[in-house]
Structure formats: C-alpha cells, structure tokens
Design a protein around this motif. Structure first.
Motif, short mmCIF file in Angstrom:
data_model
loop_
_atom_site.label_atom_id
_atom_site.label_comp_id
_atom_site.label_asym_id
_atom_site.label_seq_id
_atom_site.Cartn_x
_atom_site.Cartn_y
_atom_site.Cartn_z
N LEU A 134 16.55 3.76 -39.04
CA LEU A 134 17.87 4.10 -38.51
C LEU A 134 18.35 5.44 -39.07
CD1 LEU A 134 19.64 0.61 -38.60
CD2 LEU A 134 18.76 1.84 -36.61
N ALA A 135 18.05 5.70 -40.33
CA ALA A 135 18.43 6.99 -40.92
C ALA A 135 17.69 8.13 -40.24
CB ALA A 135 18.15 6.98 -42.42
N PHE A 136 16.42 7.91 -39.92
CA PHE A 136 15.65 8.95 -39.24
C PHE A 136 16.16 9.16 -37.82
CE2 PHE A 136 11.83 10.68 -37.09
CZ PHE A 136 11.76 11.86 -37.81
N ALA A 137 16.54 8.07 -37.14
CA ALA A 137 17.11 8.19 -35.79
C ALA A 137 18.42 8.98 -35.84
CB ALA A 137 17.32 6.82 -35.18
N LYS A 138 19.22 8.71 -36.86
CA LYS A 138 20.48 9.45 -37.02
C LYS A 138 20.20 10.93 -37.25
CE LYS A 138 24.65 9.73 -39.77
NZ LYS A 138 25.37 9.28 -40.95
N TYR A 139 19.19 11.21 -38.06
CA TYR A 139 18.79 12.60 -38.31
C TYR A 139 18.37 13.29 -37.01
CZ TYR A 139 15.70 16.44 -39.60
OH TYR A 139 15.09 17.66 -39.67
N LEU A 140 17.59 12.59 -36.19
CA LEU A 140 17.15 13.16 -34.91
C LEU A 140 18.33 13.43 -33.99
CD1 LEU A 140 13.93 11.08 -34.23
CD2 LEU A 140 14.06 13.52 -34.77
N ILE A 141 19.31 12.54 -34.00
CA ILE A 141 20.50 12.75 -33.16
C ILE A 141 21.28 13.97 -33.66
CG2 ILE A 141 22.74 11.77 -32.54
CD1 ILE A 141 21.29 9.02 -32.51
N GLU A 142 21.40 14.10 -34.98
CA GLU A 142 22.09 15.27 -35.53
C GLU A 142 21.35 16.56 -35.20
OE1 GLU A 142 22.47 14.39 -39.68
OE2 GLU A 142 24.04 12.89 -39.33
N MET A 143 20.02 16.53 -35.29
CA MET A 143 19.23 17.72 -34.94
C MET A 143 19.36 18.03 -33.45
SD MET A 143 18.09 18.93 -37.68
CE MET A 143 17.17 20.23 -36.92
N GLY A 144 19.42 17.00 -32.63
CA GLY A 144 19.62 17.21 -31.20
C GLY A 144 20.96 17.86 -30.90
N SER A 145 21.98 17.43 -31.62
CA SER A 145 23.31 18.02 -31.43
C SER A 145 23.33 19.48 -31.84
CB SER A 145 24.35 17.25 -32.24
OG SER A 145 24.45 15.93 -31.78
N ILE A 146 22.65 19.78 -32.93
CA ILE A 146 22.56 21.18 -33.39
C ILE A 146 21.77 22.02 -32.39
CG2 ILE A 146 21.57 22.68 -35.17
CD1 ILE A 146 22.25 20.42 -37.19
N ASN A 147 20.65 21.49 -31.94
CA ASN A 147 19.79 22.23 -31.00
C ASN A 147 20.46 22.42 -29.64
OD1 ASN A 147 17.70 22.61 -32.81
ND2 ASN A 147 16.68 20.71 -32.23
N ALA A 148 21.35 21.50 -29.26
CA ALA A 148 22.03 21.62 -27.98
C ALA A 148 22.94 22.85 -27.94
CB ALA A 148 22.83 20.36 -27.68
N ASP A 149 23.39 23.29 -29.10
CA ASP A 149 24.26 24.47 -29.17
C ASP A 149 23.49 25.78 -29.11
OD1 ASP A 149 26.51 22.88 -29.32
OD2 ASP A 149 26.50 22.83 -31.51
N ASN A 150 22.18 25.73 -29.22
CA ASN A 150 21.36 26.95 -29.15
C ASN A 150 21.28 27.46 -27.71
OD1 ASN A 150 20.77 26.94 -31.88
ND2 ASN A 150 18.89 25.76 -31.61
N VAL A 151 20.83 28.69 -27.58
CA VAL A 151 20.63 29.26 -26.25
C VAL A 151 19.29 28.78 -25.69
CG1 VAL A 151 22.04 31.29 -26.70
CG2 VAL A 151 19.61 31.35 -27.23
N LEU A 152 19.18 28.84 -24.36
CA LEU A 152 17.91 28.50 -23.73
C LEU A 152 16.83 29.47 -24.18
CD1 LEU A 152 19.00 27.68 -20.10
CD2 LEU A 152 17.93 26.12 -21.69
N PRO A 153 15.63 29.10 -24.35
CA PRO A 153 15.00 27.80 -24.15
C PRO A 153 15.06 26.89 -25.37
CG PRO A 153 13.30 29.37 -24.67
CD PRO A 153 14.63 30.13 -24.66
N TYR A 154 15.66 27.36 -26.45
CA TYR A 154 15.69 26.58 -27.70
C TYR A 154 16.53 25.31 -27.58
CZ TYR A 154 13.83 30.98 -29.33
OH TYR A 154 13.07 32.11 -29.46
N SER A 155 17.52 25.31 -26.71
CA SER A 155 18.36 24.13 -26.55
C SER A 155 17.60 22.98 -25.89
CB SER A 155 19.61 24.46 -25.75
OG SER A 155 19.25 24.91 -24.46
N ALA A 156 16.49 23.28 -25.23
CA ALA A 156 15.70 22.24 -24.57
C ALA A 156 15.11 21.25 -25.58
CB ALA A 156 14.60 22.87 -23.73
N THR A 157 14.93 21.67 -26.81
CA THR A 157 14.39 20.76 -27.82
C THR A 157 15.37 19.64 -28.15
OG1 THR A 157 15.17 22.14 -29.64
CG2 THR A 157 12.92 22.53 -28.85
N ALA A 158 16.64 19.82 -27.80
CA ALA A 158 17.63 18.76 -28.03
C ALA A 158 17.25 17.50 -27.26
CB ALA A 158 19.02 19.23 -27.63
N LEU A 159 16.75 17.65 -26.04
CA LEU A 159 16.34 16.49 -25.26
C LEU A 159 15.20 15.73 -25.93
CD1 LEU A 159 16.42 17.94 -21.64
CD2 LEU A 159 18.02 16.34 -22.69
#
Length: 89
Positions: A11-36
């Motif tokens: 669960l801690a790792f899943a939370k970490y992945l969600i946090e990383m996804g949120s951070i990556n979503a703020d990046n510009v394309l194509p880097y924001s695609a890693t959020a998915l």
C-alpha cells in the motif's frame, strides 16, 4: 492471505506511485504521459492486495485481464458489505 507487513509495504508503494503520477501529470508532454503508467501500476498493486486477501489467484486456464480485475474486486467488496470503488465495471 497477505501478511499485515507485506500489505502495508504494498500500500505504501501504491501511494508512492500515485504521488509520482501526480507529479508527472504536471510535466509537459511527452513527460506527463508517464503519469498514466504510474496510476496504472498503482491500481495493479491495489488489485493484487485485494485479490490475494480474498484468495483469488489467476489460473492459466482462465482469462484474467486487467479489466476483469475491476469486476472481481467489486464483487469481493460487495460480499463484505463495502461500497463499489470501481464504478464503471
């Protein structure tokens, strides 16, 4: 049944992945695609914990796709009197 220690680690790792996804979503394309990919992996970790807690494992004879996990998780949660958390299934 998943041990409490292993469950918390997952669960801690899943939370970490969600946090990383949120951070990556703020990046510009194509880097924001890693959020998915981060959100997808977090969902898979959560599915694994739910399914292993309910003694559901994939059989090589049956189709056990990512999308089928939604239905299985919902049915297991419903049997325990919990609300569905995946509404599109």
């Amino acid at each position: 049944m998943v041990s409490k220690e292993d469950r918390m680690r997952r669960l801690a790792f899943a939370k970490y992945l969600i946090e990383m996804g949120s951070i990556n979503a703020d990046n510009v394309l194509p880097y924001s695609a890693t959020a998915l990919l981060n959100f997808h992996d977090a969902l898979e970790f959560l599915f694994d914990v739910i399914l292993e807690d309910n003694n559901v494992y994939s059989n090589s004879d049956k189709e056990f796709s990512f999308m089928k996990m939604f239905n299985i998780c919902n049915s297991k949660l419903k049997k325990k009197g919990l609300e569905k958390i995946f509404f599109w299934s």
